[in-house]
Design a protein around this motif. Structure first.
Motif, PDB file in Angstrom:
ATOM      1  N   ILE A   1       0.859  -1.178   0.000  1.00  0.00           N
ATOM      2  CA  ILE A   1       0.000   0.000   0.000  1.00  0.00           C
ATOM      3  C   ILE A   1       0.899   1.233   0.000  1.00  0.00           C
ATOM      4  O   ILE A   1       1.759   1.363   0.873  1.00  0.00           O
ATOM      5  CB  ILE A   1      -0.902  -0.015   1.253  1.00  0.00           C
ATOM      6  CG1 ILE A   1      -1.904  -1.168   1.132  1.00  0.00           C
ATOM      7  CG2 ILE A   1      -1.603   1.327   1.450  1.00  0.00           C
ATOM      8  CD1 ILE A   1      -2.557  -1.555   2.454  1.00  0.00           C
ATOM      9  N   TYR A   2       0.732   2.096  -0.984  1.00  0.00           N
ATOM     10  CA  TYR A   2       1.465   3.360  -1.013  1.00  0.00           C
ATOM     11  C   TYR A   2       0.656   4.354  -0.199  1.00  0.00           C
ATOM     12  O   TYR A   2      -0.383   4.822  -0.648  1.00  0.00           O
ATOM     13  CB  TYR A   2       1.630   3.861  -2.447  1.00  0.00           C
ATOM     14  CG  TYR A   2       2.531   2.985  -3.293  1.00  0.00           C
ATOM     15  CD1 TYR A   2       2.076   1.774  -3.808  1.00  0.00           C
ATOM     16  CD2 TYR A   2       3.843   3.352  -3.564  1.00  0.00           C
ATOM     17  CE1 TYR A   2       2.908   0.958  -4.556  1.00  0.00           C
ATOM     18  CE2 TYR A   2       4.681   2.539  -4.323  1.00  0.00           C
ATOM     19  CZ  TYR A   2       4.206   1.342  -4.820  1.00  0.00           C
ATOM     20  OH  TYR A   2       5.036   0.542  -5.566  1.00  0.00           O
TER      21      TYR A   2
ATOM     22  N   TYR B   1      -8.972   9.671   1.879  1.00  0.00           N
ATOM     23  CA  TYR B   1      -8.080   9.151   0.834  1.00  0.00           C
ATOM     24  C   TYR B   1      -8.800   9.022  -0.504  1.00  0.00           C
ATOM     25  O   TYR B   1      -9.994   8.783  -0.562  1.00  0.00           O
ATOM     26  CB  TYR B   1      -7.552   7.761   1.228  1.00  0.00           C
ATOM     27  CG  TYR B   1      -6.553   7.741   2.359  1.00  0.00           C
ATOM     28  CD1 TYR B   1      -6.082   8.912   2.945  1.00  0.00           C
ATOM     29  CD2 TYR B   1      -6.069   6.528   2.841  1.00  0.00           C
ATOM     30  CE1 TYR B   1      -5.156   8.875   3.992  1.00  0.00           C
ATOM     31  CE2 TYR B   1      -5.145   6.481   3.888  1.00  0.00           C
ATOM     32  CZ  TYR B   1      -4.696   7.657   4.456  1.00  0.00           C
ATOM     33  OH  TYR B   1      -3.778   7.598   5.483  1.00  0.00           O
TER      34      TYR B   1
ATOM     35  N   TYR C   1       3.115   8.306  -1.740  1.00  0.00           N
ATOM     36  CA  TYR C   1       2.426   8.560  -2.993  1.00  0.00           C
ATOM     37  C   TYR C   1       2.607  10.018  -3.433  1.00  0.00           C
ATOM     38  O   TYR C   1       2.744  10.302  -4.621  1.00  0.00           O
ATOM     39  CB  TYR C   1       0.942   8.192  -2.916  1.00  0.00           C
ATOM     40  CG  TYR C   1       0.344   8.073  -4.297  1.00  0.00           C
ATOM     41  CD1 TYR C   1       0.538   6.920  -5.049  1.00  0.00           C
ATOM     42  CD2 TYR C   1      -0.332   9.136  -4.883  1.00  0.00           C
ATOM     43  CE1 TYR C   1       0.062   6.815  -6.343  1.00  0.00           C
ATOM     44  CE2 TYR C   1      -0.817   9.044  -6.186  1.00  0.00           C
ATOM     45  CZ  TYR C   1      -0.621   7.883  -6.898  1.00  0.00           C
ATOM     46  OH  TYR C   1      -1.090   7.790  -8.185  1.00  0.00           O
TER      47      TYR C   1
ATOM     48  N   ASN D   1      -3.977  11.502  -1.910  1.00  0.00           N
ATOM     49  CA  ASN D   1      -3.962  10.339  -2.798  1.00  0.00           C
ATOM     50  C   ASN D   1      -3.108   9.211  -2.232  1.00  0.00           C
ATOM     51  O   ASN D   1      -2.090   9.446  -1.589  1.00  0.00           O
ATOM     52  CB  ASN D   1      -3.425  10.728  -4.180  1.00  0.00           C
ATOM     53  CG  ASN D   1      -4.439  11.510  -4.980  1.00  0.00           C
ATOM     54  OD1 ASN D   1      -5.649  11.380  -4.751  1.00  0.00           O
ATOM     55  ND2 ASN D   1      -3.975  12.314  -5.901  1.00  0.00           N
ATOM     56  N   VAL D   2      -3.539   7.989  -2.495  1.00  0.00           N
ATOM     57  CA  VAL D   2      -2.792   6.795  -2.106  1.00  0.00           C
ATOM     58  C   VAL D   2      -2.870   5.820  -3.276  1.00  0.00           C
ATOM     59  O   VAL D   2      -3.553   6.071  -4.253  1.00  0.00           O
ATOM     60  CB  VAL D   2      -3.406   6.113  -0.864  1.00  0.00           C
ATOM     61  CG1 VAL D   2      -3.371   7.033   0.337  1.00  0.00           C
ATOM     62  CG2 VAL D   2      -4.829   5.633  -1.137  1.00  0.00           C
ATOM     63  N   TYR D   3      -2.172   4.688  -3.128  1.00  0.00           N
ATOM     64  CA  TYR D   3      -2.331   3.617  -4.106  1.00  0.00           C
ATOM     65  C   TYR D   3      -2.430   2.280  -3.387  1.00  0.00           C
ATOM     66  O   TYR D   3      -1.532   1.884  -2.661  1.00  0.00           O
ATOM     67  CB  TYR D   3      -1.186   3.588  -5.124  1.00  0.00           C
ATOM     68  CG  TYR D   3      -1.442   2.544  -6.188  1.00  0.00           C
ATOM     69  CD1 TYR D   3      -2.364   2.782  -7.204  1.00  0.00           C
ATOM     70  CD2 TYR D   3      -0.832   1.290  -6.134  1.00  0.00           C
ATOM     71  CE1 TYR D   3      -2.655   1.818  -8.149  1.00  0.00           C
ATOM     72  CE2 TYR D   3      -1.114   0.323  -7.082  1.00  0.00           C
ATOM     73  CZ  TYR D   3      -2.028   0.593  -8.093  1.00  0.00           C
ATOM     74  OH  TYR D   3      -2.325  -0.373  -9.022  1.00  0.00           O
ATOM     75  N   MET D   4      -3.549   1.606  -3.613  1.00  0.00           N
ATOM     76  CA  MET D   4      -3.799   0.289  -3.022  1.00  0.00           C
ATOM     77  C   MET D   4      -3.488  -0.802  -4.049  1.00  0.00           C
ATOM     78  O   MET D   4      -3.563  -0.546  -5.253  1.00  0.00           O
ATOM     79  CB  MET D   4      -5.284   0.179  -2.644  1.00  0.00           C
ATOM     80  CG  MET D   4      -5.695   1.051  -1.486  1.00  0.00           C
ATOM     81  SD  MET D   4      -5.167   0.322   0.085  1.00  0.00           S
ATOM     82  CE  MET D   4      -5.256   1.776   1.121  1.00  0.00           C
TER      83      MET D   4
END
Lengths: 479, 479
Positions: free
Chosen positions: A41-42, B137, A47, B68-71
């Motif tokens: 997970i970023y 998020y 991110y 922002n995130v990245y899953m």
């Protein structure tokens, strides 16, 4: 390279570099593990750095005429198999979709490990004439490569990246594109991330599956290991022939296109951590830092302190600086450590005494130096100059470290000795035979990082096999 | 609504709206098909529009405190199954990875159809106290939902989107977030895409799998069908209980969080095409157009014409206008059609006569009007004003079309008659029973688009079942 102070939340890098790295990734809230091995997970903090990298590079790509596209995430197995070197390279790493909806699929689909084959298929359709060339496409996406051993940012089964794919009417133009993108990568590393790269050409053994030439940028970590941080490939007409990518030339002849691809990934985040970090956590290059200045109020319960903190925040924000006030109900000391752990380039302290003097204290994360500055109209400029100074100091420090860790070996014993006792890059003459590379890897676990074609030979035999050697090659243990 | 002229490359929308749509998608070079059904290629022209949408919305998200995130792309099957309504909604649409590397996986992995479960698992780990709340998020990514019937941008097995996921300490705050994001969606549609939306609440039958409330923005296409263009969900504590997302409140009590999610996708590109397009191709709202002004040289072989075209390009570019010169070796007429097909808001013609008069001709794509303008220092302002005028005209035209196509039905015969002969929205009173919705769908293929809670009831019985009805509902045939 490490600070003297020591944050107890993380392992000292001298004790266990791998553990230090993982600790920083977790404690600086860069990432978290998910339920699937190798898929991380970023979190917002990492991110945001990736977004800064994207923004910077995307601008450079567009300035040089590239356009963004989006290709499908899934590739039919038969399409991936069309170019034989390519499929051989990627087959062992594929994640395979065998069911869609409630049915078994007629043909297995591969989650893209890279998208050459998709771009080739598309280009074969849309390129007909020299008028359609060049096509200069790029895409930002995630790719999946099934990995056995994974580490946050450095090696994951999924990672984020950009992949550029271009086709050209002439070999010359395609070769120039390959080198242009390498240069943009090197420049980005230097000017955005404060990381000096070693650049050069990969050996046949180390090049990309399907490429004629692979160029690389390699960064040197604190522990003396190299990290391949970006690659740019010249494909010649190999894929063009496999995918029948032809165009009608100005001379009215059917010819195959010349092709390139190039990519950098979230590995760059790993490089930032391992090139600049210290025993108190991250040390972020200012231009990629999500927060450049953390304002920490001292005795914030006292009248006017928080107001002044927010006033300074507004001033710096208006000047285009990324700034935040830490107004949480923790002690200033706690906030200092937290800002250090997160690698925030500047800490601005403001308390009743400072306010009385119309001043503040600003501390630099990279070397711990702090000083008192007036709150007059020069503050914004001062902060910007400090951020630029930090960038330059961080780059120079990394450059010094890298230069001190490039050593020359005139014979194999010297080579082995340096690799074992000092690490870093060892340059040595090489005959060009894969067998010698393999022997080196088996004996020392070091691999060839790149051939330096611009470096003067310092011998004429390969120390491994004794045959003539014309090339200077950099070797190192690598991530 | 359609232009009188007619481009032969595409079908007339009055003859076959579906064919017109596909023709525009292809001929304007928005997309191409890939080898996998439902997985399209976003070519540069459509992707640039998506980038404009991303840029606009991302700014709005960040201004309202979102990060922002990245899953991960892959979700373990067991995780997706944790919330029962949710899995029931998505199970039939899943793409399933059963092999990774060279091995069969112990547990099947699903390519994310949406990421609620991943966010829940993460929030359960990182949220402990009210101090950690809210978490706001968002992520930009692609998702996969296996679809039987697919159409470019409107319904694909893969599409690009943003998905916001937030958790809050209070119900009030989470409800406000849900409505705030709906408002941002509606505002973006209006100010960026020149599309007026109908907004409201989904019925129980139409709401998102796992949501307590789903709000929607619905656009009306040229052919009288509605297009759901974005949704914002309030989850209450449903997922919180399934995923054990608890926090210690200010009052030192363990409580479940309140949750929302919200998303828009590349469907918006379909809406742009079908709300604004005409029989000559695309008509792009200026603020989302990758090229706002196409300069077309007339008699470009004559001395000074191309120079002047490039000079004007530089001037407009410097003023922040997206501009390009079409200097290809085709006739001006051909270039005119091409610029029309691509929906470029303004066409600027410049030839020897114009240059002699220090003037140019500018034609507006949306209504075909053209006029002569001086090349003096006001040109930049004139072009900007024309672009704003076009935006406003396009919005007003779409608004008029939408308003003319909202009709009231006082009984079921009236309802059926309008749906069959006129299309558009039909508003009718409704009892709240799913059985009545189902009957309407079976009889007419129209579905409930949204409950308009802000509209005055115009009757007190449900025309379908005769039971008491308190709600005004908008029905329409929909994509």
């Amino acid at each position: 390279m490490a600070n003297n102070k020591k944050n107890d939340a993380i392992c000292a890098m001298e004790d266990d570099f791998a553990q230090w790295y993982t600790d920083v990734c977790r404690k600086a809230e860069l990432m978290d593990y998910s339920g699937v091995k190798g898929f991380i997970i970023y979190r917002p903090y990492s991110y945001a750095m990736w977004e800064a990298i994207q923004q910077y590079m995307d601008k450079r790509f567009k300035e040089t005429g590239h356009e963004n596209v989006y290709m499908p995430m899934l590739i039919p197995q038969s399409l991936l198999q069309k170019e034989s070197d390519h499929v051989e390279g990627f087959a062992p790493e594929c994640a395979i979709v065998t069911k869609g909806g409630l049915d078994n699929l007629e043909e297995n689909l591969i989650i893209r490990p890279t998208s050459e084959t998709l771009f080739c298929e598309h280009y074969a359709k849309v390129v007909n004439s020299y008028r359609d060339l060049p096509k200069l496409y790029n895409q930002w996406c995630s790719v999946v490569r099934w990995e056995k051993t994974t580490r946050p940012f450095l090696r994951g089964s999924e990672f984020l990246w950009q992949e550029g794919h271009t086709v050209h009417a002439s070999e010359e133009e395609a070769r120039a594109e390959t080198l242009q993108m390498l240069e943009i990568y090197e420049e980005t590393a230097k000017n955005l991330l404060a990381i000096p790269m070693v650049t050069g050409r990969k050996t046949e053994r180390e090049k990309f599956a399907g490429a004629e030439i692979t160029y690389t940028i390699e960064a040197l970590m604190h522990d003396g290991k190299a990290l391949q941080s970006g690659t740019s490939h010249y494909f010649g007409q190999g894929f063009a022939k496999a995918f029948d990518m032809k165009f009608l030339s100005k001379e009215n002849k059917l010819e195959y296109v010349y092709q390139t691809s190039w990519g950098v990934s979230t590995r760059l985040l790993g490089a930032i951590i391992m090139v600049h970090g210290d025993n108190n956590g991250l040390v972020l290059p200012p231009r990629v830092a999500p927060i450049q200045v953390m304002i920490i109020p001292i005795q914030q319960q006292k009248d006017g302190v928080l107001d002044k903190a927010y006033e300074l925040e507004q001033r710096l924000k208006a000047a285009g600086i990324k700034v935040k006030v830490d107004a949480g109900d923790k002690s200033p000391g706690w906030k200092f450590s937290e800002a250090e752990m997160r690698g925030i380039p500047l800490r601005l302290e403001i308390g009743p005494k400072d306010i009385a003097n119309d001043a503040c204290v600003i501390a630099k994360r990279n070397d711990g130096n702090k000083d008192t500055y007036s709150l007059d109209e020069n503050l914004e400029t001062t902060v910007k100059e400090l951020l630029d100074t930090i960038h330059e100091e961080m780059y120079q420090k990394a450059l010094k470290h890298r230069n001190e860790n490039i050593r020359k070996a005139n014979n194999y014993d010297e080579f082995k000795n340096i690799i074992e006792t000092k690490g870093g890059y060892v340059k040595m003459m090489w005959c060009g035979d894969e067998a010698c590379e393999v022997k080196i890897k088996e004996d020392t676990s070091a691999t060839s990082r790149c051939i330096k074609e611009d470096e003067e030979p310092f011998g004429d035999v390969c120390p491994i096999c004794g045959k003539p050697a014309k090339k200077v090659v950099y070797f190192a243990k690598a991530y």
